[in-house]
Design an enzyme around this catalytic site. Structure first.
Site, PDB file in Angstrom:
ATOM      1  N   ILE A  88       0.839  -1.193   0.000  1.00  0.00           N
ATOM      2  CA  ILE A  88       0.000   0.000   0.000  1.00  0.00           C
ATOM      3  C   ILE A  88       0.875   1.244   0.000  1.00  0.00           C
ATOM      4  O   ILE A  88       1.791   1.368   0.819  1.00  0.00           O
ATOM      5  CB  ILE A  88      -0.911   0.026   1.259  1.00  0.00           C
ATOM      6  CG1 ILE A  88      -1.671  -1.292   1.388  1.00  0.00           C
ATOM      7  CG2 ILE A  88      -1.868   1.207   1.211  1.00  0.00           C
ATOM      8  CD1 ILE A  88      -2.231  -1.514   2.781  1.00  0.00           C
ATOM      9  N   CYS A  89       0.588   2.138  -0.935  1.00  0.00           N
ATOM     10  CA  CYS A  89       1.342   3.391  -0.985  1.00  0.00           C
ATOM     11  C   CYS A  89       0.591   4.425  -0.150  1.00  0.00           C
ATOM     12  O   CYS A  89      -0.303   5.103  -0.635  1.00  0.00           O
ATOM     13  CB  CYS A  89       1.486   3.848  -2.440  1.00  0.00           C
ATOM     14  SG  CYS A  89       2.356   5.405  -2.597  1.00  0.00           S
TER      15      CYS A  89
END
Ligand SMILES: [Zn+2]
Ligand SMILES: [Zn+2]
Ligand SMILES: [Zn+2]
Ligand SMILES: [Zn+2]
Ligand SMILES: [Zn+2]
Ligand SMILES: [Zn+2]
Lengths: 149, 522
Positions: A88-89
């Protein structure tokens, strides 16, 4: 962080998550105090309404001074900030982590990230990323467009 | 890469009156602005071997020398303290806030004061501090306290809070600070509170780290590191493991006409402007240009392009050396035209005339060949001398070892004491300095346009070069058909003579650069 302090904090978070869970967030299981699985459900009237996802939390010995390692496992949402390997960014998981953030706080941030999505699509360069990335997203040098992502 | 700011990052007030008064020896040292130090730190001069501080005034400084200070960690710490303490009464806020304001504005006092006076509260808040917050202290005995990091609570907990209102127990705070300090951070460490922009000031950090002397030391180191990095007038000595910081106020705008060579206490001589080894007499911009040129090696490849082609049939490289365009490949005997690369058979009727090229373009082609050859020859002329002195400088360093053996021998074979044979090592030192200067003098010469001024420079250059070679020979073979006493006298004399030639060249180029005596070409 002494292990006593860490245990105290994790137990406290665990109790809170079980007793007074936030809407759309529920604790699925805990392998140990170091690895938790949390289910999140897409918010109504958003692109992810009624979809269920599982987040894996891994706590290092430095938690909460250091961020936990958080990834989607199993069904990975199609989202421009979520790579198909579950990474997840999200800035608060890396550079913008602060030790006062908690597991349910992270879940809420991820839910709001999903809710604000306007188009379900893979991140740009998803293929390149998943080929290069290591198992932990914390080893990636993330660059954020702005401090709020 | 890093923004070194505009022309000069000099914080002190210009003091022009003093600058002009000191230029009486005619050596104009006009930096545009002259700066004055208000402390009396030692100044390390040129003639100093790097160990004994020499108090030097501008009058004693040679025209090619610049003023600078070498600071150890203590000196750098004191320097920061002095700047902070000077500003506290000006801003009339706490030292803790003044410190952060200075660091936050990269120590640019003037613009900080201006900004501060127009809106003190905003300036303080923007920097992550709080105007009326009490000094940070460790507290305890609070029934309502809960640490948001470890969830410990109760009146027995010791904690610290910042002006933002976030408070954490000291255990958590120390762990948090330790992590950040080990990452190299110092004054930029923020409050752990969610999205909080408040800075953990130095006073709070010192309070929290009081029982962690190693971490506290590292914290202070990080502060000093950021101080030296943030100020244009400071730099670290580039020698490996050297801990000295150099202060020099020759502004960036003057680096085209002054080579700011500084000598660290560790013995390293380097350029304050570009951090390269001392490159007098060539100014930084020519050094950069030259090194880029050597790296690209563009001339050589241009020459190859202009003077060699591949045989269209067998791909062998063919070099043209005569003027005739009728080429015959030595390898496969293929005959072709140099200008158009077409087979020569097509040229038989219209002898020496390519139908696909007109005379003008082939003349241009020929001209460009000779022009590029001329350029190459010019480059090679300077380059060979440049690299020759570079090689000799390396040999000179090796010479030092042989010299030591020679000195021991001399001591044994004569009645000279150790002190008396030191003239040999002085000669080798002089040789090394001359090699470095000669090497870079060819870069200066390469870019100089030819005129009478250049001729004068080249005379100085060849005088120094000849003297250097003679001394080099003597030092390598000191007692050849001479008595030791004779050799000694000769070497001392020659060293003195070389020194004079060396100083003449440095003086002349330093003054010439200041006066824009030479035109430089690309
Ligand atoms: Zn705590
Ligand atoms: Zn805060
Ligand atoms: Zn040094
Ligand atoms: Zn330089
Ligand atoms: Zn051929
Ligand atoms: Zn032709």
């Amino acid at each position: 962080m002494s292990s006593k302090m860490q245990t105290k904090r994790l137990l406290r978070e665990l109790t809170q998550l079980k007793k007074t869970p936030c809407p759309n967030i529920s604790l699925q299981s805990t392998d140990s105090l170091e690895t938790w699985f949390v289910d999140i459900k897409g918010v109504d009237n958003t692109l992810y309404a009624n979809e269920n996802f599982t987040l894996q939390f891994k706590f290092t010995r430095e938690y909460p001074i250091e961020a936990p390692e958080v990834t989607f496992i199993g069904n990975v949402p199609l989202h421009p900030h979520v790579y198909s390997n579950g990474h997840i960014c999200l800035s608060i998981l890396y550079q913008y982590w602060t030790p006062v953030l908690t597991v349910d706080g992270i879940c809420l941030s991820i839910l709001s990230m999903l809710s604000s999505c306007e188009k379900k699509e893979l991140p740009r360069k998803n293929d390149v990323y998943i080929k290069k990335a290591g198992p932990s997203p914390k080893d990636t040098a993330w660059i954020f467009d702005d401090g709020t992502v | 890469m890093e923004d070194l700011g505009s022309d000069s990052g000099v914080q002190s007030q210009p003091d022009k009156g003093k600058g002009t008064a000191d230029d009486e020896d005619g050596a104009t040292q006009d930096y545009g602005d002259t700066y004055d130090f208000d402390d009396d730190d030692e100044f390390f001069g040129m003639d100093d071997s790097g160990f004994e501080p020499v108090v030097s005034s501008r009058d004693q400084r040679k025209p090619w020398e610049v003023e600078y200070h070498v600071h150890d960690a203590h000196g750098l710490h004191d320097k920061q303290e002095a700047m902070i303490n000077r500003l506290v009464p000006v801003l009339s806020v706490s030292k803790d806030i003044t410190t952060i304001l200075l660091r936050n504005s990269q120590w640019k006092e003037e613009s900080l004061v201006e900004r501060y006076l127009s809106d003190p509260d905003k300036t303080i808040r923007d920097a992550g501090m709080f105007p009326n917050a009490p000094a940070p202290e460790l507290k305890t005995g609070n029934e309502d306290f809960t640490c948001e990091i470890c969830y410990c609570d109760g009146p027995e907990e010791v904690y610290l809070g910042l002006g933002c209102g976030h408070a954490f127990c000291t255990d958590c705070y120390v762990t948090y600070l330790t992590g950040k300090v080990l990452e190299g951070m110092s004054w930029r460490i923020r409050c752990p509170g969610a999205k909080c922009k408040a800075l953990v000031g130095e006073q709070a950090a010192r309070l929290l780290l009081a029982n962690e002397p190693k971490i506290l030391e590292r914290y202070e180191d990080n502060l000093t590191r950021s101080f030296v990095n943030d100020l244009d007038s400071f730099t670290w000595c580039p020698a490996p493991n050297c801990e000295y910081g150099i202060e020099c106020h020759v502004p960036k705008s003057a680096w085209a006409t002054i080579v700011p060579t500084v000598h660290c206490r560790c013995g390293k001589a380097f350029c304050f402007g570009c951090n390269m080894d001392d490159h007098m007499p060539a100014p930084c911009f020519l050094v950069e240009k030259w090194l880029q040129k050597c790296k690209d090696d563009s001339e050589t490849s241009n020459w190859l392009k202009a003077n060699t082609k591949e045989c269209t049939k067998c791909k062998a490289t063919i070099e043209k050396n005569g003027g005739c365009n009728h080429m015959t490949c030595r390898k496969c005997a293929h005959e072709f035209c140099w200008v158009c690369m077409g087979p020569w058979t097509e040229h038989q009727q219209a002898y020496y005339q390519c139908n696909r090229y007109n005379e003008d373009s082939s003349k241009n082609a020929r001209d460009s060949i000779s022009k590029s050859r001329a350029l190459l020859e010019r480059y090679l002329h300077y380059y060979s001398r440049f690299s020759n002195h570079e090689r000799s400088a390396k040999l000179a360093r090796r010479l030092l070892t042989t010299t030591e053996t020679n000195m021991e021998q001399m001591q044994r074979n004569s009645s000279m004491s150790w002190i008396e044979v030191q003239f040999l090592s002085a000669a080798v030192d002089m040789l090394s300095a001359c090699r470095a200067t000669l090497k870079w003098s060819y870069v200066l010469a390469y870019y100089m346009e030819s005129d009478n001024q250049k001729l004068i420079f080249e005379n100085n250059q060849s005088d120094l070069e000849m003297a250097t070679e003679t001394l080099n020979e003597l030092v390598e073979n000191p007692v050849h058909e001479r008595t030791i006493e004779e050799a000694k006298r000769l070497i001392i004399d020659k060293t003195q003579y070389v020194k004079t030639r060396w100083e003449t060249l440095l003086r002349d180029t330093a003054q010439g650069l200041q006066e824009n005596r030479w035109k430089f070409q690309d």
